[in-house]
Design a protein around this motif. Structure first.
Motif, PDB file in Angstrom:
ATOM      1  N   THR A 203       0.342  -3.830  12.549  1.00 60.52           N
ATOM      2  CA  THR A 203      -0.631  -2.737  12.520  1.00 60.52           C
ATOM      3  C   THR A 203      -0.811  -2.191  13.932  1.00 60.52           C
ATOM      4  OG1 THR A 203      -1.812  -3.656  10.620  1.00 60.52           O
ATOM      5  CG2 THR A 203      -3.009  -2.099  12.005  1.00 60.52           C
ATOM      6  N   PHE A 212      -5.948   2.966  11.758  1.00 66.68           N
ATOM      7  CA  PHE A 212      -4.931   1.933  11.895  1.00 66.68           C
ATOM      8  C   PHE A 212      -3.761   2.274  10.978  1.00 66.68           C
ATOM      9  CE2 PHE A 212      -8.759  -0.464  13.175  1.00 66.68           C
ATOM     10  CZ  PHE A 212      -8.313  -0.959  14.384  1.00 66.68           C
ATOM     11  N   ILE A 214      -0.605   0.527   9.052  1.00 66.44           N
ATOM     12  CA  ILE A 214      -0.075  -0.773   8.611  1.00 66.44           C
ATOM     13  C   ILE A 214       1.367  -0.583   8.144  1.00 66.44           C
ATOM     14  CG2 ILE A 214      -0.395  -2.725   7.054  1.00 66.44           C
ATOM     15  CD1 ILE A 214      -3.344  -1.877   6.791  1.00 66.44           C
ATOM     16  N   SER A 240      -2.336  -9.042   9.354  1.00 70.35           N
ATOM     17  CA  SER A 240      -1.282  -8.357  10.095  1.00 70.35           C
ATOM     18  C   SER A 240      -1.420  -8.629  11.583  1.00 70.35           C
ATOM     19  CB  SER A 240      -1.395  -6.846   9.825  1.00 70.35           C
ATOM     20  OG  SER A 240      -0.589  -6.101  10.710  1.00 70.35           O
ATOM     21  N   LEU A 242      -1.850  -7.302  15.145  1.00 74.37           N
ATOM     22  CA  LEU A 242      -2.468  -6.087  15.672  1.00 74.37           C
ATOM     23  C   LEU A 242      -1.851  -5.773  17.034  1.00 74.37           C
ATOM     24  CD1 LEU A 242      -4.522  -3.799  15.710  1.00 74.37           C
ATOM     25  CD2 LEU A 242      -6.229  -5.428  16.565  1.00 74.37           C
TER      26      LEU A 242
END
Length: 675
Positions: A203, A212, A214, A240, A242
């Motif tokens: 992300t 954001f 993804i 996820s 980041l």
């Protein structure tokens, strides 16, 4: 050898009855046909089973009974008459699609009757214990239904509660409780399961749109085994990596919509079905790919870390290891719920097998005598009654775990993680062993899906890898114990917590000769279990140090020491379970109930001490190990008259058991086919 000789004699006598008649015989005699006799007519109760149920269920008996009644009253729960009794259970022979749809309809039915009221919008110990009690009941009827509820309320809803902050709670919790939103929990990937830290979903943050993005960057990053994703879920908690301005900040959780209100997939979301499984086919497990899916900035669950509107990463915890630990610590509810609900499947399986063994007969001791009840054979007692003792022990340990969880504080997260990992692994392994033994003890009848025990084995097999592979969990426990050991030695302070206070006392000594009284005493059994745990912890620390002295890294040293690590994990768990059992027994006033429960505790302690590790590491001599084994047989014989009372104390309504637990002759009669 005596038992083997006795068994051979029984078989010989049985076969001689079928030998050709002698010349003086003028007619053949035949054995009388079986007649079913309810075991209640011949088995006496030495204690109040309702009082025992209150002790082992622990809480919310009225809620449990109300939910049992609620399910018994609806045709959605597939009622059928067998042997003059009504039973409810899923139809496991339905196509997968039908199993999924009926699971959802059953959840809708329970929702309409207020079964989930307050599950996410109320707070406090009472509502959390009520959720556990409800979940334990739902699992007895159908693991698929229980799993769907766990995913929606415990995983999705629980993640919003613990990872989110007030605005997440306000936006999502009520809609989750009322099922306007149907949530799933997208953590596992094709390439990563237990190693959450290694997930490959990425992300990034777009500061221009404050969103954001993804992405599933490769096939091994597809989300896999996501319960509810294939057909029903509208939203997912996505775990996820980041990435902020080219810097990876580790695993974080985001809310992403995957379907609209009409059930259509959202743009840039691809979903595929995981297909038919060996069990849990009422759960629509799916695989998810995200193709640059955009979600608002506020969809980051930000209790641990946040990203500002202009793209700055913010967290009060600078160390990434500590941040990751704080991030995952609250997720223990999954392991707690699995551990506690598993105990109830063991209870149900043993109730079915023991009731059947109290009415089914095989072989006569002498010609023309009645055949012997299965549970009157010492071999049957040895197979089933230690497992009954183990299930009672797990019941008391599960109470301890639930109380620990509902009274949790940030300071207790580590303790909860260790106990939930230990109990989840051990209880689920025990459950599979118990169901297999019950299946075999019921003979061919155990293979029929309507009799549950065989089917349950397939349905609950997944629990050994749900919420963490059991072997890995046991190794994590040993690592945690080693950390406590090293810290205590380094500080030169006493051990405190996790039940390790026994390490501060002189090392227990097992007498060279053990009497029956000593073997059965809780004091001896606790000393033996503490001796094993203490010694294995010392051995584990020494072995790790040995490998590190040879130049191996700490992680490599752990990997090389996996066998002793697993032995230590089991030693810690056995001692913890036994301690919970012994403490519950100690609270009781003198009574017949306490006497019987004391026998059950003695049996559990003995089967723990019978473990091969007591010989492997030299804690017991060969003679003492033989004495333990002999004592187990004696205690099984003494518990035999109480077997029916002990399983009746589980309080499972007859409708949730199976036909072989009752009049299995009528249930299999020709007239039952005509019906």
């Amino acid at each position: 050898m005596d038992r083997a000789f006795e068994r051979t004699k029984i078989l010989t006598d049985h076969l001689l009855q079928s030998s050709p008649p002698s010349p003086v015989q003028t007619s053949l005699s035949s054995n009388a046909c079986f007649n079913y006799t309810p075991p209640e007519l011949s088995e006496k109760y030495a204690f109040d089973t309702k009082e025992m149920r209150r002790l082992i269920d622990g809480h919310h008996l009225e809620v449990r009974d109300r939910l049992f009644g609620m399910m018994s009253q609806s045709k959605l729960f597939n009622p059928r008459v067998r042997g003059g009794k009504v039973f409810v259970s899923p139809d496991y022979n339905q196509p997968m699609e039908q199993q999924r749809e009926i699971t959802l309809k059953r959840i809708d039915y329970l929702f309409d009757r207020g079964a989930f009221k307050g599950w996410l919008t109320d707070q406090g110990e009472e509502i959390e214990l009520r959720k556990f009690a409800s979940f334990e009941v739902f699992g007895i009827f159908d693991h698929s239904m229980g799993t769907m509820l766990a995913v929606h309320f415990f995983l999705w809803g629980g993640a919003v509660q613990v990872f989110g902050t007030k605005h997440h709670h306000n936006k999502w919790l009520r809609d989750t409780e009322t099922r306007v939103v149907k949530g799933c929990f997208a953590m596992s990937e094709l390439g990563h399961g237990s190693n959450v830290r290694g997930v490959e979903t990425v992300t990034t943050y777009d500061s221009n749109t404050q969103e954001f993005v993804i992405t599933t960057p490769c096939e091994s990053a597809q989300k896999f085994w996501i319960g509810g994703a294939a057909n029903h879920a509208t939203h997912a908690i996505v775990f996820s990596q980041l990435n902020i301005n080219g810097s990876n900040q580790g695993v974080h959780a985001f809310i992403a919509q995957i379907r609209d209100a009409d059930g259509y997939l959202c743009p840039n979301v691809r979903i595929a079905d995981c297909g038919r499984k060996i069990g849990l086919n009422g759960v629509d497990n799916g695989r998810i790919w995200f193709d640059n899916v955009r979600v608002p900035r506020e969809n980051l669950l930000n209790s641990v870390a946040d990203v500002s509107a202009d793209g700055k990463y913010l967290s009060s915890i600078n160390d990434p290891d500590q941040r990751f630990a704080a991030f995952l610590a609250p997720l223990t509810i999954g392991r707690v719920s699995i551990a506690t609900s598993t105990v109830y499947i063991s209870k149900a399986g043993l109730t079915i097998a023991i009731r059947y063994a109290l009415t089914r007969r095989a072989f006569s001791l002498k010609p023309n005598e009645p055949e012997v009840l299965l549970l009157d054979y010492p071999s049957y007692q040895r197979r089933l009654l230690p497992l009954l003792a183990k299930t009672y022990a797990m019941s008391f340990a599960s109470h301890y775990l639930k109380k620990l969880f509902v009274k949790r504080t940030p300071q207790s997260y580590k303790t909860i993680h260790i106990f939930s990992s230990a109990f989840k692994a051990t209880f689920t392994w025990n459950n599979l062993h118990i169901l297999q033994e019950c299946r075999e003890a019921c003979g061919g009848q155990g293979l029929r899906t309507e009799n549950h025990v065989g089917q349950w084995k397939a349905e609950f097999d997944v629990q050994s890898t749900f919420e963490g592979d059991n072997n890995i969990l046991m190794q994590q426990i040993s690592k945690a114990l080693l950390a406590e050991y090293v810290a205590a030695k380094k500080r030169k302070k006493a051990f405190r917590g996790l039940g390790l206070e026994h390490m501060n006392k002189p090392c227990p000594v097992i007498p060279s000769q053990l009497t029956s009284t000593a073997l059965r005493s809780s004091q001896f059994q606790m000393k033996a279990l503490c001796l094993r745990e203490r010694d294995l912890l010392n051995r584990f620390a020494a072995e790790i140090s040995h490998y590190q002295a040879k130049g191996l890294s700490k992680e490599h040293a752990f990997n090389m020491s996996y066998q002793i690590a697993e032995d230590l994990g089991r030693a810690f768990t056995d001692r913890s379970i036994f301690q919970a059992f012994a403490e519950a027994e100690a609270t009781l006033a003198a009574s017949s109930l306490k006497d019987v429960l004391g026998m059950v505790r003695s049996l559990y302690g003995l089967i723990c001490v019978e473990d091969a590790s007591f010989l492997r590491y030299g804690y017991l001599s060969v003679e003492n190990a033989a004495a333990v084994r002999s004592e187990i047989t004696k205690v099984c014989g003494e518990l035999r008259p109480h077997a029916l009372a002990l399983v009746s104390s589980f309080g499972i309504p007859h409708a949730f058991l199976s036909p072989i637990a009752f009049n299995w002759i009528d249930a299999n009669s020709w007239s039952s086919i005509q019906q």
